[in-house]
Design an enzyme around this catalytic site. Structure first.
Site, PDB file in Angstrom:
ATOM      1  N   TYR A  31       9.653  -4.323   2.685  1.00 13.29           N
ATOM      2  CA  TYR A  31      10.084  -5.637   3.303  1.00 13.29           C
ATOM      3  C   TYR A  31      11.393  -6.220   3.203  1.00 13.29           C
ATOM      4  O   TYR A  31      11.865  -7.427   3.398  1.00 13.29           O
ATOM      5  CB  TYR A  31       9.065  -6.573   3.044  1.00 13.29           C
ATOM      6  CG  TYR A  31       7.528  -6.442   3.477  1.00 13.29           C
ATOM      7  CD1 TYR A  31       7.299  -6.233   5.185  1.00 13.29           C
ATOM      8  CD2 TYR A  31       6.302  -6.630   2.831  1.00 13.29           C
ATOM      9  CE1 TYR A  31       6.125  -5.909   5.422  1.00 13.29           C
ATOM     10  CE2 TYR A  31       5.239  -6.102   3.139  1.00 13.29           C
ATOM     11  CZ  TYR A  31       4.947  -5.901   4.452  1.00 13.29           C
ATOM     12  OH  TYR A  31       3.750  -5.555   5.012  1.00 13.29           O
TER      13      TYR A  31
ATOM     14  N   HIS B 154      -0.521  -2.239   9.327  1.00  9.38           N
ATOM     15  CA  HIS B 154       0.824  -1.815   9.525  1.00  9.38           C
ATOM     16  C   HIS B 154       1.282  -0.469  10.014  1.00  9.38           C
ATOM     17  O   HIS B 154       0.553   0.191   9.497  1.00  9.38           O
ATOM     18  CB  HIS B 154       1.831  -2.100   8.284  1.00  9.38           C
ATOM     19  CG  HIS B 154       3.161  -1.529   8.358  1.00  9.38           C
ATOM     20  ND1 HIS B 154       4.032  -2.039   8.851  1.00  9.38           N
ATOM     21  CD2 HIS B 154       3.729  -0.320   7.892  1.00  9.38           C
ATOM     22  CE1 HIS B 154       5.401  -1.457   8.753  1.00  9.38           C
ATOM     23  NE2 HIS B 154       4.945  -0.340   8.273  1.00  9.38           N
TER      24      HIS B 154
ATOM     25  N   ASN C 216      -3.261  -9.442   9.947  1.00  6.50           N
ATOM     26  CA  ASN C 216      -3.259  -8.699  10.981  1.00  6.50           C
ATOM     27  C   ASN C 216      -3.530  -7.029  10.829  1.00  6.50           C
ATOM     28  O   ASN C 216      -3.501  -6.222  11.700  1.00  6.50           O
ATOM     29  CB  ASN C 216      -2.229  -8.752  11.985  1.00  6.50           C
ATOM     30  CG  ASN C 216      -0.995  -8.197  11.594  1.00  6.50           C
ATOM     31  OD1 ASN C 216      -0.786  -7.442  10.362  1.00  6.50           O
ATOM     32  ND2 ASN C 216       0.136  -8.605  12.121  1.00  6.50           N
TER      33      ASN C 216
ATOM     34  N   LYS D 129      -4.125  -3.406   5.525  1.00  7.38           N
ATOM     35  CA  LYS D 129      -3.781  -4.444   4.579  1.00  7.38           C
ATOM     36  C   LYS D 129      -4.963  -4.730   3.892  1.00  7.38           C
ATOM     37  O   LYS D 129      -6.175  -4.429   3.949  1.00  7.38           O
ATOM     38  CB  LYS D 129      -3.060  -5.342   5.233  1.00  7.38           C
ATOM     39  CG  LYS D 129      -1.659  -4.785   6.074  1.00  7.38           C
ATOM     40  CD  LYS D 129      -1.077  -6.105   6.926  1.00  7.38           C
ATOM     41  CE  LYS D 129       0.296  -5.591   7.532  1.00  7.38           C
ATOM     42  NZ  LYS D 129       0.659  -6.712   8.382  1.00  7.38           N
TER      43      LYS D 129
ATOM     44  N   GLU E 169       9.470   4.636   4.583  1.00  7.21           N
ATOM     45  CA  GLU E 169       8.075   3.867   4.121  1.00  7.21           C
ATOM     46  C   GLU E 169       7.269   4.910   3.326  1.00  7.21           C
ATOM     47  O   GLU E 169       6.643   4.648   2.506  1.00  7.21           O
ATOM     48  CB  GLU E 169       7.494   3.257   5.394  1.00  7.21           C
ATOM     49  CG  GLU E 169       8.386   2.119   5.690  1.00  7.21           C
ATOM     50  CD  GLU E 169       7.828   1.251   7.080  1.00  7.21           C
ATOM     51  OE1 GLU E 169       8.343   0.507   7.693  1.00  7.21           O
ATOM     52  OE2 GLU E 169       6.483   2.054   7.572  1.00  7.21           O
TER      53      GLU E 169
END
Length: 137
Positions: free
Chosen positions: A50, A120, A117, A10, A131
């Site tokens: 998402y 993913h 965080n 990310k 994905e």
């Protein structure tokens, strides 16, 4: 059983220069990187990625965060790679993620609206294929 998974580093991980360390851990675990690309996410990719979270309170801040800088997309493969990478990544909450995991060793709570965080990882074979299609065509 050989599987493929999508891993995203990310924007926080890229900005902090952690892409190499994350890749090192993936490869040290014995998984093979079959695709790798640094990219800028689009609204369309994030909406597809998402989709199940649309309308939830964290959706807009999450999309804004994912648009805030480049990401690195990785396709990794190996036996039980989906389960293995998710264990390697650690709990989504970096403050309580176990030491030895990516999030436990490298992440922390920055006191912002969205949880930054670092990574993913796909949660199932079906999600991984969907994905991978979003990010790698």
């Amino acid at each position: 059983m050989t599987e493929r998974t999508l891993i995203l580093v990310k924007p926080d991980g890229v900005a902090r220069g952690l892409t190499g360390e994350i890749l090192r851990r993936v490869e040290a675990k014995g998984y093979r990187v079959t695709a790798l690309s640094q990219m800028q996410a689009t609204q369309e990719q994030l909406a597809a990625h998402y989709a199940e979270h649309e309308g939830k309170p964290f959706y807009a801040p999450l999309v804004d965060f994912m648009l805030s800088g480049p990401i690195v997309g990785i396709v990794a493969e190996g036996d039980r790679v989906i389960e293995g990478f998710r264990a390697l990544a650690g709990s989504t909450e970096p403050t309580t993620a176990s030491p030895g995991t990516i999030r436990g060793d490298l992440g922390r709570d920055w006191g912002e609206k969205v949880q930054k965080n670092l990574v993913h990882g796909s949660d199932s074979v079906e999600s991984a294929e969907r994905e991978i299609g979003i990010w790698f065509g």
